[in-house]
Write a protein that holds these residues in place. Sequence first.
Motif, mmCIF file in Angstrom:
data_model
loop_
_atom_site.group_PDB
_atom_site.id
_atom_site.type_symbol
_atom_site.label_atom_id
_atom_site.label_comp_id
_atom_site.label_asym_id
_atom_site.label_seq_id
_atom_site.Cartn_x
_atom_site.Cartn_y
_atom_site.Cartn_z
ATOM 1 N N ASP A 1 0.862 -1.179 0.000
ATOM 2 C CA ASP A 1 0.000 0.000 0.000
ATOM 3 C C ASP A 1 0.902 1.234 0.000
ATOM 4 N N GLY B 1 -10.175 8.302 -3.582
ATOM 5 C CA GLY B 1 -9.430 8.097 -2.350
ATOM 6 C C GLY B 1 -9.565 9.202 -1.330
ATOM 7 N N SER C 1 -8.531 4.706 -1.175
ATOM 8 C CA SER C 1 -8.020 4.291 -2.478
ATOM 9 C C SER C 1 -9.039 4.639 -3.556
ATOM 10 N N GLN D 1 -2.407 5.448 -9.469
ATOM 11 C CA GLN D 1 -2.859 4.057 -9.484
ATOM 12 C C GLN D 1 -2.795 3.478 -10.895
ATOM 13 N N ILE E 1 -1.376 -0.772 -4.325
ATOM 14 C CA ILE E 1 -2.544 0.105 -4.259
ATOM 15 C C ILE E 1 -2.107 1.454 -3.702
ATOM 16 N N ARG F 1 -2.853 5.066 -2.022
ATOM 17 C CA ARG F 1 -3.845 5.558 -1.061
ATOM 18 C C ARG F 1 -3.538 7.000 -0.657
#
Length: 472
Positions: free
Chosen positions: A277, A314, A373, A408, A424, A426
């Motif tokens: 992440d 997000g 996200s 992303q 991912i 965030r």
Amino acid sequence: MAEDITLENVTQEQFDAAEAVLVDLTRAAYPSLDLRRGTVLRDLLIRPAASVYALNTDRLTELQNKMSLVTLSTDETADPSDVDAILANFGVERNTGNKATGPVMVRVDAARDYVLAENFRFITLDGLVFLTTRPYTVRLDPDTTAGDIQLYRSDDGTYYYFVIDLIAETEGAQYSISQGTALDAGNTLFGFVAGEAYSDFSGGVDEESIQEVLARLPAAVSYRALESRTSIDAKLREYFEDTAVRIQSISSQGYGDRTQLRDKHNPMGTAVGSRVDVYMRTFTSPNVVTLQKTGTLVAPNTYQFEIAADEAPGFYAIRSISEIESSVSPELAFGSIPAIGSYPFLDVRDGQDLEYTFHDIDPDNAVIETAFSVFQKSTVTVQEVPQSTSTHVFKVELYTTGGLLDIQTYLDMDAVRNVEGDYIARCPLICLVGVDVRAYYDIRYPVDAEQMQLNLYNYINSRSFTRRLTRS
């Protein structure tokens, strides 16, 4: 530093030192020569040579200083091009800053069509200039397919207004003006009454200082691949270096980190790695996005609407929900969200379109695993609204990190991501800090309150990712 050092730049002290060195060297080789002051040899041989020696010494010193980033960082007169020349050896460029953007609410006196050309100017009382990002045509009955903007009538019927986007004329954090800041029309707009920032402007970033470059240099010169924290940082900064996405700092959470839950999707609940992440900070001060959302009446004085994943990708938190023409106070009650003046609301998060993504996200734990996200959506219930019509339009302000969807998309590219990895992006967890200052000072030495505010603002917003916040 001077760009070209000449004899005019040589000080008397430097000349005297050079002359003394040459006299000592010459006497050591030829002890019988008369090199006293006023002699022919002193005036015709030593002094001209001392001028050249002092000049070359000064030039050599400057060259040595220009070859050191540490030295340049302490020199207030350093030429930015000298810094850039050294950074070019490492394939690194300084961030040149970014322009703030945000919406302006323009009040006009009548229901007519209004046309604003591209680069139409709006100016604050402090002289900050903002420009329209494109041509605008404003109508009561707009043709949305042609890009027209809606003209609204105020609740009391005394004026009309519309909302358009602006961008700062130049880069700089000072252009991140607060909601409600007055803006005057810099060009002629018939029927113009007043203008004000519809929400906080964001994205304004100062040119990167030498100290900031030094701090990120280890990441900038590291191996660029999505493998380690340093290389992930370097890879993302390199790709987005000359774009509108200005990466300030990155925190990657992966194997062994307590905050990483997605690598434990197995019966034993054991971490298996390969899940990362990446928390992206792309702002100096918290970035605010403003939406206009139509709520549906679900109970007396209660409305509900949904914020889709692509509307504010997000987003971290809802700052406020108010009437579309309202200007909510920029002040936060200490320790509370929403901002003062907002309707009370309930924000329920969930995942969106999880069946269409290859990312390892547990649908039964989607609230946690999609948090902040681009796979996150929200259902918002607004309470205590005075009206009870079937629908109602609200102004919604949200804290976000700009460019998250672009980041992303880049992480998901087959040519970029590790074939064994799952990344991912965030929005970072934002700690909103309020500071109440009481200053005591001698009347003979007045305090610059604005500079004090700016220093506190810059210090707090430079903390970035940290495990512990202290009052000091």
